[in-house]
Design an enzyme around this catalytic site. Structure first.
Site, PDB file in Angstrom:
ATOM      1  NE  ARG A 151       7.224   9.624  -3.549  1.00 46.87           N
ATOM      2  CZ  ARG A 151       7.594   9.634  -2.309  1.00 46.87           C
ATOM      3  NH1 ARG A 151       6.716   9.448  -1.364  1.00 46.87           N
ATOM      4  NH2 ARG A 151       8.842   9.806  -1.990  1.00 46.87           N
ATOM      5  CB  ALA A 170      -0.912  -0.006   1.222  1.00 38.34           C
ATOM      6  CE  LYS A 183      15.737   5.633  15.673  1.00 38.42           C
ATOM      7  NZ  LYS A 183      16.712   6.297  14.794  1.00 38.42           N
ATOM      8  N   GLY A 224      18.708   4.251   6.795  1.00 38.62           N
ATOM      9  CA  GLY A 224      18.858   4.002   5.364  1.00 38.62           C
ATOM     10  C   GLY A 224      18.176   2.703   4.972  1.00 38.62           C
ATOM     11  CE  LYS A 251      12.248   6.335  13.718  1.00 34.22           C
ATOM     12  NZ  LYS A 251      13.151   6.015  12.665  1.00 34.22           N
TER      13      LYS A 251
HETATM   14  P1  NAP Z   1       9.021   7.163   3.329  1.00 32.33           P
HETATM   15  O1  NAP Z   1      10.168   6.931   2.427  1.00 32.33           O
HETATM   16  O2  NAP Z   1       8.417   8.517   3.405  1.00 32.33           O
HETATM   17  O3  NAP Z   1       7.897   6.097   2.970  1.00 32.33           O
HETATM   18  C1  NAP Z   1       6.601   6.146   3.507  1.00 32.33           C
HETATM   19  C2  NAP Z   1       5.716   5.261   2.650  1.00 32.33           C
HETATM   20  O4  NAP Z   1       4.409   5.202   3.223  1.00 32.33           O
HETATM   21  C3  NAP Z   1       5.546   5.769   1.216  1.00 32.33           C
HETATM   22  O5  NAP Z   1       5.600   4.692   0.317  1.00 32.33           O
HETATM   23  C4  NAP Z   1       4.149   6.395   1.225  1.00 32.33           C
HETATM   24  O6  NAP Z   1       3.506   6.331  -0.037  1.00 32.33           O
HETATM   25  C5  NAP Z   1       3.453   5.462   2.196  1.00 32.33           C
HETATM   26  N1  NAP Z   1       2.268   6.057   2.796  1.00 32.33           N
HETATM   27  C6  NAP Z   1       2.172   7.202   3.499  1.00 32.33           C
HETATM   28  N2  NAP Z   1       0.895   7.417   3.870  1.00 32.33           N
HETATM   29  C7  NAP Z   1       0.181   6.385   3.381  1.00 32.33           C
HETATM   30  C8  NAP Z   1      -1.203   6.033   3.430  1.00 32.33           C
HETATM   31  N3  NAP Z   1      -2.104   6.789   4.063  1.00 32.33           N
HETATM   32  N4  NAP Z   1      -1.599   4.884   2.833  1.00 32.33           N
HETATM   33  C9  NAP Z   1      -0.701   4.091   2.199  1.00 32.33           C
HETATM   34  N5  NAP Z   1       0.630   4.371   2.127  1.00 32.33           N
HETATM   35  C10 NAP Z   1       1.047   5.511   2.714  1.00 32.33           C
HETATM   36  O7  NAP Z   1       9.403   6.786   4.840  1.00 32.33           O
HETATM   37  P2  NAP Z   1      10.498   5.729   5.316  1.00 32.33           P
HETATM   38  O8  NAP Z   1      11.814   6.417   5.440  1.00 32.33           O
HETATM   39  O9  NAP Z   1      10.395   4.490   4.511  1.00 32.33           O
HETATM   40  O10 NAP Z   1      10.007   5.476   6.815  1.00 32.33           O
HETATM   41  C11 NAP Z   1       8.919   4.643   7.108  1.00 32.33           C
HETATM   42  C12 NAP Z   1       8.913   4.316   8.597  1.00 32.33           C
HETATM   43  O11 NAP Z   1      10.128   3.660   8.952  1.00 32.33           O
HETATM   44  C13 NAP Z   1       8.838   5.542   9.518  1.00 32.33           C
HETATM   45  O12 NAP Z   1       8.120   5.179  10.678  1.00 32.33           O
HETATM   46  C14 NAP Z   1      10.301   5.789   9.884  1.00 32.33           C
HETATM   47  O13 NAP Z   1      10.449   6.458  11.115  1.00 32.33           O
HETATM   48  C15 NAP Z   1      10.796   4.359   9.988  1.00 32.33           C
HETATM   49  N6  NAP Z   1      12.229   4.161   9.815  1.00 32.33           N
HETATM   50  C16 NAP Z   1      12.885   4.757   8.779  1.00 32.33           C
HETATM   51  C17 NAP Z   1      14.236   4.510   8.613  1.00 32.33           C
HETATM   52  C18 NAP Z   1      15.019   5.143   7.505  1.00 32.33           C
HETATM   53  O14 NAP Z   1      16.258   5.038   7.522  1.00 32.33           O
HETATM   54  N7  NAP Z   1      14.387   5.785   6.527  1.00 32.33           N
HETATM   55  C19 NAP Z   1      14.912   3.664   9.492  1.00 32.33           C
HETATM   56  C20 NAP Z   1      14.194   3.070  10.541  1.00 32.33           C
HETATM   57  C21 NAP Z   1      12.851   3.323  10.683  1.00 32.33           C
HETATM   58  P3  NAP Z   1       4.102   7.124  -1.317  1.00 32.33           P
HETATM   59  O15 NAP Z   1       5.362   6.387  -1.670  1.00 32.33           O
HETATM   60  O16 NAP Z   1       3.081   7.014  -2.363  1.00 32.33           O
HETATM   61  O17 NAP Z   1       4.360   8.524  -0.838  1.00 32.33           O
HETATM   62  N1  HSE Z   2      15.828   9.217  10.905  1.00 30.53           N
HETATM   63  C1  HSE Z   2      16.319   8.063  11.578  1.00 30.53           C
HETATM   64  C2  HSE Z   2      17.801   8.237  11.837  1.00 30.53           C
HETATM   65  C3  HSE Z   2      16.060   6.830  10.748  1.00 30.53           C
HETATM   66  O1  HSE Z   2      18.416   9.110  11.214  1.00 30.53           O
HETATM   67  O2  HSE Z   2      18.360   7.512  12.670  1.00 30.53           O
HETATM   68  C4  HSE Z   2      16.439   5.540  11.441  1.00 30.53           C
HETATM   69  O3  HSE Z   2      15.596   5.291  12.525  1.00 30.53           O
END
Ligand code: NAP
Ligand code: HSE
Length: 468
Positions: A78, A72, A234, A338, A134
């Site tokens: 996009r 989803a 965290k 990442g 988190k």
């Molecule tokens: P992201 O790149 O912004 O991805 C979010 C995804 O969720 C996108 O695919 C978005 O769709 C989708 N989305 C948002 N609202 C939605 C809805 N209402 N219905 C369906 N899909 C929806 O974020 P991310 O970096 O992957 O992070 C996701 C989670 O993981 C967050 O909680 C973040 O804190 C956690 N996290 C991230 C990292 C990291 O390094 N990035 C590491 C650990 C944990 P679209 O693609 O169409 O916009």
């Molecule tokens: N924004 C978070 C960080 C992603 O930089 O550590 C990983 O949880």
């Protein structure tokens, strides 16, 4: 997996259990487990790619095929860096969560409103839920774990802390026989990346933050990173696991890295320290069985001695030092943000969910086990620490003496001073290293110091840690 060869990670008792329930060979037990991803961005896309790469390897280890059945997203049009087949994509997350053929749901969308509905809907349906969120866990963890238990479901959250470092498993399983006395973590990849590049390259804060966003490290709202909230979420999760009471993020003293500038990095270096954003959890009670836990939990820019291992954790790497009363000091290190490292953590949860589903025991390892007497967080004002203080002062004779007098009257000792030469009347930095003092006493003294006419701008205060 070849016929007759048991999946390697299943224990003998598990196999005995399965054998009783099945008349076929072990190979017949290779089930397909459908997985629904809610979110196909940095993390969701990473999970899709990693399962493409190592799905067969995981099947051979688990005895189940994990198959992504639907993803989803918010916006189908996009452009995506990971090529997820259009046939898997949907904008209707409910159709994924409520699909009876999908027993495992990964919430990888972020945020705390719709994400909470996704998680609670899946748990109410008795599904295995994996989350990297988190912020959601920190705010709602207790409620979500109770809901999981009520519905015989489980909630897995390895990816919520320290990216690819399996620190949740360490605290829930590996160190289960220890009382945790200290835990120190560099748990935000974005902040560590910024501080590292500011130190090594003299890079500009804003430019490095933009790089961290481009590399997929930063949160959608990067203030969560640089203001310390993500690290607080965290460290609260780790403190809760370590001590058995759910730590409210409001009780965690949180200071981000916006105040850290090149001058601080340079003076800290002269004094033999590196500035890191450190989350710390210190158990303060005597640790007697049955008595409630008291712990200091805080996130703050901290001067770390250059000789300490945490001073040398650089760029997007995270590290968590955990001290147990039986094991002593242990250290966990790896990329903390990442696509790939976070995907690795989600795969670990997928493996646990698959094993639990195969064993028909969703709560084999419950997501959180409360301490029988609960616990509390020590008020920041009562915590004792050494400090680094930077004042911006008018370069006039007697300034240092006036500051030292106010600190002395508050019984706060100074261990060293740096005052670079300036020109009469100009503002110059005055750096003081302060001996162990209660935070409330230091703050009171700073309020008086800040009123002096020679003080220009707000005092900057960072902790200094010895890790004892
Ligand atoms: P992201 O790149 O912004 O991805 C979010 C995804 O969720 C996108 O695919 C978005 O769709 C989708 N989305 C948002 N609202 C939605 C809805 N209402 N219905 C369906 N899909 C929806 O974020 P991310 O970096 O992957 O992070 C996701 C989670 O993981 C967050 O909680 C973040 O804190 C956690 N996290 C991230 C990292 C990291 O390094 N990035 C590491 C650990 C944990 P679209 O693609 O169409 O916009
Ligand atoms: N924004 C978070 C960080 C992603 O930089 O550590 C990983 O949880």
């Amino acid at each position: 997996m070849r016929a007759g060869h048991p999946p390697r990670s299943l224990t003998l008792s598990t196999l005995g259990f399965i054998a009783q329930r099945s008349s076929g060979t072990i190979a017949d037990l290779m089930k397909q487990l459908n997985v629904g991803l809610i979110g196909g961005g940095t993390v969701g896309g990473g999970v899709y790619l990693a399962l493409q790469r190592n799905g067969t390897l995981m099947s051979s280890r688990l005895g189940s095929n994990l198959r992504i059945a639907a993803v989803a997203v918010r916006d189908l049009s996009r452009p995506r860096s990971v090529d997820i087949p259009a046939s898997l994509l949907t904008t209707d997350w409910r159709s994924v969560v409520e699909n009876p053929d999908i027993p495992i749901i990964c919430e990888l969308m972020g945020g705390t409103t719709t994400a909470k509905t996704v998680v609670t809907t899946a748990l109410r349906l008795g599904k295995s839920v994996i989350t990297a969120n988190k912020a959601l866990l920190s705010a709602q963890g207790e409620e979500l774990f109770a809901l999981a238990e009520k519905h015989g479901a489980n909630l897995y959250y390895e990816a919520s802390v320290a990216g690819g470092v399996p620190i949740i498993k360490v605290l829930r399983e590996g160190l289960i026989g220890n009382r945790i006395t200290r835990l120190y973590g560099i748990v935000n990849g974005t902040c560590n990346y910024i501080l590292t590049r500011m130190k090594l390259e003299g890079a500009d804060f804003g430019e490095v933050l933009a790089d961290a966003q481009r590399l997929g490290y930063a949160e959608a709202e990067p203030g969560l990173d640089v203001d310390g909230h993500d690290a607080a979420h965290k460290i609260g999760i780790l403190a809760s696991l370590a001590h058995g009471f759910w730590v409210d993020p409001k009780d965690i003293f949180t200071q981000g890295i916006r105040e850290v500038n090149r001058v601080d990095i340079q003076f800290a270096g002269q004094l033999g320290y590196t500035i890191k954003l450190i989350g710390s959890v210190k158990r303060c009670d005597k640790g007697r069985a049955g008595s409630p836990v008291r712990a200091e939990v805080c996130v703050a820019p901290t001067l770390v001695p250059n000789s300490h291992v945490l001073a040398n954790v650089n760029h997007v790497y995270n590290a968590v030092l955990v001290r147990g009363d039986v094991v002593g000091d242990t250290l966990y290190y790896g990329r903390g943000a990442g696509q790939d490292p976070t995907a690795s953590a989600v795969l670990s949860d997928l493996a646990d969910a698959a094993l639990d589903l195969n064993c028909h025991d969703h709560l084999r390892i419950p997501p959180f086990v409360p301490h029988e007497r609960g616990g509390s967080v020590v008020k920041m004002g009562d915590t004792i620490s050494r400090y680094y203080l930077r004042l911006s002062v008018a370069d006039r004779p007697g300034t240092l003496a006036r500051v030292a007098t106010i600190l002395g009257e508050a019984k706060i000792g100074i261990s060293s001073v740096i005052q670079p030469e300036g020109h009469e009347g100009e503002s110059v930095p005055l750096i003081l290293m302060i001996h162990d003092a209660a935070y409330s006493d230091v703050r009171k003294a700073l309020t008086i110091i800040a009123r002096l006419s020679v003080i220009k701008g707000a005092p900057v205060l960072f902790r200094v840690e010895n890790f004892d």
